[in-house]
Design a protein around this motif. Structure first.
Motif, short mmCIF file in Angstrom:
data_model
loop_
_atom_site.label_atom_id
_atom_site.label_comp_id
_atom_site.label_asym_id
_atom_site.label_seq_id
_atom_site.Cartn_x
_atom_site.Cartn_y
_atom_site.Cartn_z
N PRO A 47 1.01 -1.04 0.03
CA PRO A 47 -0.18 0.04 0.29
C PRO A 47 0.76 1.30 0.05
O PRO A 47 1.95 1.46 0.57
CB PRO A 47 -0.54 -0.19 1.46
CG PRO A 47 0.14 -0.75 1.97
CD PRO A 47 0.75 -1.84 1.31
N THR A 48 0.39 2.47 -0.79
CA THR A 48 1.09 3.56 -0.84
C THR A 48 -0.12 4.52 -0.90
O THR A 48 -1.20 4.18 -0.79
CB THR A 48 1.83 3.81 -2.30
OG1 THR A 48 1.17 3.76 -3.16
CG2 THR A 48 2.86 2.82 -2.17
N MET A 52 -4.16 4.37 -2.41
CA MET A 52 -5.33 4.43 -1.38
C MET A 52 -6.13 5.52 -1.87
O MET A 52 -7.46 5.49 -1.33
CB MET A 52 -4.74 4.82 0.00
CG MET A 52 -3.82 3.68 0.47
SD MET A 52 -4.53 2.03 0.30
CE MET A 52 -5.76 2.06 1.64
N LEU A 53 -5.84 6.26 -2.84
CA LEU A 53 -6.69 7.37 -3.56
C LEU A 53 -7.92 6.71 -4.20
O LEU A 53 -7.82 5.73 -4.68
CB LEU A 53 -6.19 8.49 -4.34
CG LEU A 53 -4.99 9.43 -3.76
CD1 LEU A 53 -4.25 10.06 -4.71
CD2 LEU A 53 -5.84 10.24 -2.68
N THR A 54 -8.85 7.16 -4.19
CA THR A 54 -10.25 6.97 -5.03
C THR A 54 -9.70 7.02 -6.63
O THR A 54 -9.16 8.40 -7.07
CB THR A 54 -11.71 7.86 -4.68
OG1 THR A 54 -11.66 7.56 -3.32
CG2 THR A 54 -12.55 7.44 -5.33
N TYR A 55 -10.15 6.02 -7.35
CA TYR A 55 -9.89 6.02 -8.76
C TYR A 55 -11.05 6.64 -9.58
O TYR A 55 -12.13 5.90 -9.40
CB TYR A 55 -9.40 4.63 -9.25
CG TYR A 55 -9.18 4.68 -10.71
CD1 TYR A 55 -7.93 5.16 -11.10
CD2 TYR A 55 -9.77 4.09 -11.65
CE1 TYR A 55 -7.36 5.11 -12.52
CE2 TYR A 55 -9.42 3.86 -13.00
CZ TYR A 55 -8.50 4.41 -13.35
OH TYR A 55 -8.15 4.49 -14.53
N GLU A 56 -10.85 7.73 -10.39
CA GLU A 56 -12.09 8.25 -11.40
C GLU A 56 -11.75 8.25 -12.47
O GLU A 56 -11.28 9.35 -13.22
CB GLU A 56 -12.09 9.53 -10.61
CG GLU A 56 -12.71 9.80 -9.34
CD GLU A 56 -14.23 9.37 -9.25
OE1 GLU A 56 -14.80 9.55 -10.04
OE2 GLU A 56 -14.74 9.11 -7.99
#
Length: 133
Positions: A47-48, A52-56
């Motif tokens: 994990p980085t 962990m960001l939401t993918y759009e």
């Protein structure tokens, strides 16, 4: 004696079919559980912050998560579902209508069903839902 034997055979056959369905259901659940467990054990874990960001869709997420959508898209989808269900009921009705002895009853039932759909469509038309502006 023969009636008891026949009843026993039908009972065994009846429960045998349910046992086959139950066995297939258990095998299906086990297959899914094993697949998820294998995926969990075999995947790499690194994990980085970026992961962990939401993918759009390749666009970096900025702003708030609130977005307004035109209600007419939902209304058109709802109207499509209504008329798709109408089509689903029309085809079996046509086969029953052709059978002897069902003509008058099924004809009245279908007019009632189509009447309900017509009232819904008339309501949507009067409200201006069907106008794309």
């Amino acid at each position: 004696m023969a009636a008891a034997r026949a009843e026993s055979y039908f009972a065994e056959s009846y429960f045998h079919t349910y046992s086959v369905v139950g066995l297939v259901a258990v095998v299906g659940v086990l297959f899914v559980a094993v697949a998820f467990a294998a995926g969990h054990l075999l995947r790499p874990v690194a994990p980085t912050r970026e992961k962990m960001l939401t993918y759009e869709c390749g666009v970096d997420p900025v702003g708030e998560g609130w977005a307004q959508t035109q209600i007419r898209y939902y209304v058109y989808a709802f109207l499509y579902v209504i008329f798709a269900v109408d089509a689903i009921y029309l085809f079996p009705w046509a086969t029953v209508f052709a059978a002897p002895g069902f003509g008058g009853t099924t004809l009245v039932e279908m007019f009632v069903f189509i009447g309900f759909l017509a009232v819904g469509l008339l309501y949507a038309w009067k409200k201006g839902v069907l106008e794309w502006t």
